[in-house]
Write an enzyme that holds these catalytic residues in place. Structure first.
Site, PDB file in Angstrom:
ATOM      1  N   GLU A  53       0.825  -1.205   0.000  1.00  0.00           N
ATOM      2  CA  GLU A  53       0.000   0.000   0.000  1.00  0.00           C
ATOM      3  C   GLU A  53       0.864   1.263   0.000  1.00  0.00           C
ATOM      4  O   GLU A  53       0.538   2.252  -0.668  1.00  0.00           O
ATOM      5  CB  GLU A  53      -0.950   0.006   1.204  1.00  0.00           C
ATOM      6  N   TYR A 136      -6.455   5.732   5.065  1.00  0.00           N
ATOM      7  CA  TYR A 136      -6.554   4.727   4.001  1.00  0.00           C
ATOM      8  C   TYR A 136      -5.672   3.523   4.277  1.00  0.00           C
ATOM      9  O   TYR A 136      -6.126   2.369   4.235  1.00  0.00           O
ATOM     10  CB  TYR A 136      -6.190   5.334   2.643  1.00  0.00           C
ATOM     11  N   ASP A 154      -9.439   5.452  -0.859  1.00  0.00           N
ATOM     12  CA  ASP A 154      -8.437   6.187  -1.629  1.00  0.00           C
ATOM     13  C   ASP A 154      -9.131   6.907  -2.780  1.00  0.00           C
ATOM     14  O   ASP A 154     -10.362   6.972  -2.849  1.00  0.00           O
ATOM     15  CB  ASP A 154      -7.331   5.246  -2.119  1.00  0.00           C
TER      16      ASP A 154
END
Length: 377
Positions: A53, A136, A154
């Protein structure tokens, strides 16, 4: 009038909740059949989810794949990440950009090792306390690695939800993002929350795309999507236009002494902090000015060659660059360090010194390749 407005708002709120609750079934079915095979999905350990991520922020999936695999091979555990030398870490990160992410992952790794025994906390709020982890990323780790029903919102998710609800609210607003997070938290499924979040991201990345025409004809949400029903998909989402980037003019010097080239380390704060670079100056220097500058460095220029112009775009600024190769007389071994510069072999740069891709146009003049390009067939 106020009563009518309240009734209308209540009806709208109920309709939005109904739509959001209806997303899970078609989304999960679609995801089961269409999810891309990605290395971080094969093993959803918290460390791997986190690193993927972080790498995917501002970077395309295809570019991240090889970086991720190489990173996991070099640093298979969070303990290894916590202990790696800063230059070695930045060299692994070379080409991914946004180097503050690399520094933050090491800070976080140290905290996880020291305070959590090397195991990521599963709780969303605890994750939010770690450096470089926002709502997020905390939602992604908590839902994907620990199956906690928390949203991971996101840009892709904001675009999908904006279109599904035909919302004309500005998705660049933090209050709008918070509202979407709250709405999804209240309506997302308790089972398979990680798959639900990934499905929303995947729809946004491959179907409800940010640039070009949305592929509504193959979208599993097309019967629920109000923007599709109303024919306004391409009008959404609404965004505040970005401010124009500032432009900085620079002159880059590729100074060569025999087989060696001059580089220097950038300061520890600001853009590209702690990385290495070719000597450079603000503004566009003429050939005569460059030769004078080289002389001030106690170097004897043999010849100078003007190079092509280059441009590099950062988030808020652009570098517009001109460059010169300057061949100088070979130095004595004990005179290889000049002010803040030092001379090294190109092979050493490829092995040890992280050079940002902002200088990539000029690295070909010393026969080195940066970042992911080193690993292309």
């Amino acid at each position: 009038m106020e009563i009518e407005d309240n009734v209308e708002a209540s009806v709208k709120d109920k309709e939005e909740k109904r739509i959001l609750k209806s997303l899970a079934e078609p989304l999960l079915a679609w995801y089961d059949a269409n999810a891309r095979i990605l290395p971080w999905r094969e093993n959803a350990a918290p460390y791997r989810v986190w690193m993927s991520e972080v790498m995917l922020q501002q970077t395309r999936v295809e570019a991240v794949k090889s970086y991720f695999e190489r990173f996991m091979k070099a640093l298979p555990t969070i303990q290894a990440l916590a202990e790696i030398d800063d230059d070695a870490l930045l060299k692994l990160w070379e080409g991914l950009g946004y180097y503050s992410r690399a520094r933050n992952v090491k800070k976080t790794a140290k905290i996880v090792v020291e305070q959590y025994g090397g195991e990521f906390p599963s709780n969303y709020d605890d994750l939010m306390e770690l450096p470089g982890i926002g709502s997020y990323t905390a939602g992604a780790i908590s839902s994907i690695a620990f199956a906690n029903p928390v949203p991971a919102v996101d840009g892709n998710v904001l675009r999908v939800i904006s279109r599904v609800l035909a919302s004309k609210e500005d998705i660049t607003s933090q209050s709008v993002k918070k509202k979407v997070e709250d709405e999804l938290r209240a309506t997302m499924p308790q089972l398979k929350p990680g798959a639900f979040n990934q499905a929303l991201m995947e729809i946004g990345a491959t179907v409800c795309v940010p640039n070009g025409m949305a592929k509504c004809e193959i979208c599993p949400l097309n019967q629920l999507c109000k923007a599709n029903i109303l024919g306004i998909v391409m009008d959404l989402p609404k965004k505040t236009p970005k401010k124009p980037r500032t432009i900085e003019e620079k002159t880059i010097l590729v100074i060569k002494s025999g087989d060696k080239v001059a580089i220097r380390k950038r300061c520890s704060k600001g853009i590209l902090a702690g990385l290495y670079e070719f000597p450079n100056m603000e503004g566009y220097l003429s050939e005569k000015e460059v030769l004078y500058l080289v002389k001030q460095m106690s170097l004897s220029a043999i010849r100078i060659l003007k190079l092509e112009d280059s441009k590099h775009i950062f988030t808020h600024k652009e570098w517009h660059m001109i460059g010169y190769v300057v061949k100088v007389e070979e130095l004595e071994q004990n005179n290889s360090i000049l002010k803040d510069c030092f001379f090294v072999e190109p092979a050493e740069i490829e092995e040890r010194y992280p050079i940002p891709t902002a200088f990539q146009r000029y690295t070909k003049y010393i026969n080195i390749i940066l970042g992911n390009d080193k690993f292309k067939d």
